[in-house]
Design a protein around this motif. Structure first.
Motif, PDB file in Angstrom:
ATOM      1  N   TYR A   6       0.805  -1.260   0.066  1.00 51.70           N
ATOM      2  CA  TYR A   6      -0.008  -0.076  -0.020  1.00 51.70           C
ATOM      3  C   TYR A   6       0.890   1.327   0.083  1.00 51.70           C
ATOM      4  O   TYR A   6       0.509   2.422  -0.518  1.00 51.70           O
ATOM      5  CB  TYR A   6      -0.849  -0.050   1.177  1.00 51.70           C
TER       6      TYR A   6
ATOM      7  N   ARG B  18      -4.609  -8.572  -8.329  1.00 46.99           N
ATOM      8  CA  ARG B  18      -4.793  -7.605  -7.391  1.00 46.99           C
ATOM      9  C   ARG B  18      -3.492  -6.660  -7.399  1.00 46.99           C
ATOM     10  O   ARG B  18      -4.019  -5.242  -7.406  1.00 46.99           O
ATOM     11  CB  ARG B  18      -4.788  -8.210  -5.804  1.00 46.99           C
TER      12      ARG B  18
ATOM     13  N   LEU C 293      -4.402  -2.516  -8.058  1.00 46.15           N
ATOM     14  CA  LEU C 293      -4.033  -1.536  -7.314  1.00 46.15           C
ATOM     15  C   LEU C 293      -3.101  -0.500  -8.118  1.00 46.15           C
ATOM     16  O   LEU C 293      -3.415   0.559  -7.990  1.00 46.15           O
ATOM     17  CB  LEU C 293      -3.321  -2.007  -5.868  1.00 46.15           C
TER      18      LEU C 293
ATOM     19  N   ALA D 132      -5.281   1.505 -10.354  1.00 45.77           N
ATOM     20  CA  ALA D 132      -5.884   2.522  -9.556  1.00 45.77           C
ATOM     21  C   ALA D 132      -5.232   3.746  -9.183  1.00 45.77           C
ATOM     22  O   ALA D 132      -5.501   4.705  -8.904  1.00 45.77           O
ATOM     23  CB  ALA D 132      -6.534   1.799  -8.500  1.00 45.77           C
TER      24      ALA D 132
ATOM     25  N   VAL E 114     -11.335   4.216 -11.170  1.00 48.29           N
ATOM     26  CA  VAL E 114     -11.093   3.911  -9.564  1.00 48.29           C
ATOM     27  C   VAL E 114     -12.064   3.315  -9.031  1.00 48.29           C
ATOM     28  O   VAL E 114     -12.072   2.070  -8.334  1.00 48.29           O
ATOM     29  CB  VAL E 114     -10.450   5.055  -9.021  1.00 48.29           C
ATOM     30  N   LEU E 115     -13.255   3.465  -9.308  1.00 50.05           N
ATOM     31  CA  LEU E 115     -14.595   2.843  -8.863  1.00 50.05           C
ATOM     32  C   LEU E 115     -14.503   1.378  -9.429  1.00 50.05           C
ATOM     33  O   LEU E 115     -14.693   0.509  -8.538  1.00 50.05           O
ATOM     34  CB  LEU E 115     -15.778   3.645  -9.350  1.00 50.05           C
TER      35      LEU E 115
ATOM     36  N   ARG F 256     -12.050  -0.316 -10.420  1.00 47.59           N
ATOM     37  CA  ARG F 256     -10.922  -1.101  -9.403  1.00 47.59           C
ATOM     38  C   ARG F 256     -11.165  -1.502  -7.985  1.00 47.59           C
ATOM     39  O   ARG F 256     -10.845  -2.571  -7.553  1.00 47.59           O
ATOM     40  CB  ARG F 256      -9.605  -0.414  -9.601  1.00 47.59           C
ATOM     41  N   VAL F 257     -11.682  -0.436  -7.293  1.00 43.90           N
ATOM     42  CA  VAL F 257     -12.040  -0.455  -6.000  1.00 43.90           C
ATOM     43  C   VAL F 257     -13.207  -1.702  -5.900  1.00 43.90           C
ATOM     44  O   VAL F 257     -13.129  -2.878  -4.761  1.00 43.90           O
ATOM     45  CB  VAL F 257     -12.405   0.692  -5.299  1.00 43.90           C
TER      46      VAL F 257
ATOM     47  N   GLY G  77     -11.789  -5.206  -8.353  1.00 44.10           N
ATOM     48  CA  GLY G  77     -10.299  -5.445  -8.560  1.00 44.10           C
ATOM     49  C   GLY G  77     -10.081  -6.916  -8.249  1.00 44.10           C
ATOM     50  O   GLY G  77      -9.125  -7.342  -8.687  1.00 44.10           O
TER      51      GLY G  77
ATOM     52  N   SER H 136     -10.645   0.115 -17.068  1.00 45.83           N
ATOM     53  CA  SER H 136     -10.145  -0.253 -15.498  1.00 45.83           C
ATOM     54  C   SER H 136      -9.533  -1.508 -15.569  1.00 45.83           C
ATOM     55  O   SER H 136      -8.352  -1.593 -15.059  1.00 45.83           O
ATOM     56  CB  SER H 136     -11.349  -0.061 -14.604  1.00 45.83           C
TER      57      SER H 136
END
Length: 393
Positions: A15, A145, A149, A152, A261-262, A264-265, A268, A315
């Protein structure tokens, strides 16, 4: 060690890497909408030159992706990322030099191109390095994953960086915006200084780069075709709005980034759960609709909706196809394979700018998005053919 627990929770180090990637990639994102405006406005060149100034950074990544993958595999992902951040700083400073008012237009444009080329090399090293680092932390079973990330972070930065770049351009000019862009990857270098890397594999036998490409080129073709839609938005969406006297020209990348991003979140995990090709097929269908909406309904709300749908569609294609690529090569070739795979997307980004500029001069900005929709539709057919071949094995 917790950081090497490949089946457990995503390690905090990953992260932190993603955060560093987001902040540093603002250097790239801020420039995308303001470089074509600067080239056509202050320098007085046409759409082809504006597209070239945007696309040349992506073209430089094509010739550097393989090298970036090799550095990641042999010297380690940390080395690649640190070098790439340094290239970001140098490229942004060169771009700032191109904003000095004393220089005539042609030398200014050439300096700007040089800065954009350097930034493209930095993008190769940072992106491939972070992907290799992340997969080294969590293992290939969760590569989808990691790629989700990374994407994103990149496209989230595009969503924030587009309007931020235009705001800074209005408030402090091109030079000021590029100086801010140089500071951001410098912050990334400071943050990464104490971060431990993952071990490289320098002694493994490696086939020629083009032999690796021979295994993955159909998957690369899919992301090349999907990348045309994003490149069209990045290079010409703001000019499309300005030409029609519509307000909020900078929101095109924001709408794209929000959709990206939406997706991916919320989704994902899908490539790791159901496989990459089914996800890519559905995503390409959505991107096709988004591009056709921008082209076919000349209204600002429709255009922003189309940009949002394009973001939703784009995405998951890279992580979906990237997960397939990871499964096609040995562990010590992942960086090289992903570097070559990424170069197909860079090819779309690099060629779309100048070629779409020629098209825009002759048929208007809307025609650029028609081509983006057609390309995504062809990508859909290629992905469906790969899925059919996979099912037949």
């Amino acid at each position: 060690m917790a950081s090497q627990d490949k089946g457990g929770p995503t390690p905090a180090r990953l992260y932190l890497l993603i955060l560093i990637l987001f902040v540093s990639y603002l250097c790239v994102a801020m420039a995308l909408p303001i470089v074509p405006v600067y080239v056509t406005g202050r320098l007085g060149f046409g759409n082809v030159a504006a597209g070239l100034a945007v696309g040349v950074a992506f073209l430089s990544t094509i010739v550097s992706r393989g090298r970036a993958g090799g550095i990641t595999d042999r010297l380690g992902a940390r080395t690649a990322v640190c070098a790439g951040l340094g290239f970001y700083v140098a490229g942004a400073l060169a771009s700032a030099l191109a904003g000095l008012p004393a220089l005539p237009p042609l030398p200014t444009f050439l300096i700007l191109l040089a800065g954009r080329l350097v930034i493209g090399v930095g993008e190769s090293l940072v992106a491939v390095g972070v992907i290799g680092w992340g997969i080294g932390l969590v293992g290939p079973a969760r590569s989808g994953r990691v790629l989700a990330l990374v994407g994103a972070a990149l496209y989230g930065a595009l969503g924030v960086g587009g309007p931020l770049g235009l705001l800074l351009f209005d408030q402090v000019g091109f030079v000021g915006a590029m100086l801010v862009a140089a500071v951001l990857p410098g912050l990334g270098l400071m943050a990464i200084a104490g971060l431990a890397g993952v071990p490289p594999q320098p002694a493994a036998v490696r086939p020629p780069f083009w032999a690796v490409i021979g295994r993955i080129w159909p998957h690369g073709l899919v992301i090349c075709l999907q990348g045309i839609g994003f490149a069209a938005i990045g290079a010409f969406f703001a000019l499309y709005f300005i030409a029609r006297d519509w307000s909020h020209a900078g929101l095109g990348l924001t709408a794209f980034g929000a959709g990206f991003v939406l997706m991916r979140v919320l989704f994902g995990h899908l490539p790791d759960r159901i496989g990459g090709l089914p996800v890519a097929i559905g995503s390409l269908a959505v991107e096709t609709v988004g591009q056709f909406l921008i082209w076919g309904v000349p209204h600002p709300v429709a255009a922003l909706t189309g940009a949002f749908l394009t973001g939703l569609g784009c995405s998951m294609i890279f992580p979906a196809m990237g997960r397939e690529v990871v499964g096609l090569v040995e562990p010590h070739l992942r960086g090289t394979a992903l570097g070559g795979f990424s170069a197909f997307q860079d090819l779309a980004y690099g060629l779309t700018g100048p070629l779409a500029g020629l098209l825009a001069d002759r048929a208007g900005y809307g025609s650029v998005f028609l081509v983006g929709g057609l390309a995504a539709g062809v990508g859909f057919l290629v992905a469906a053919a790969l899925r059919a071949r996979q099912a037949a094995v």
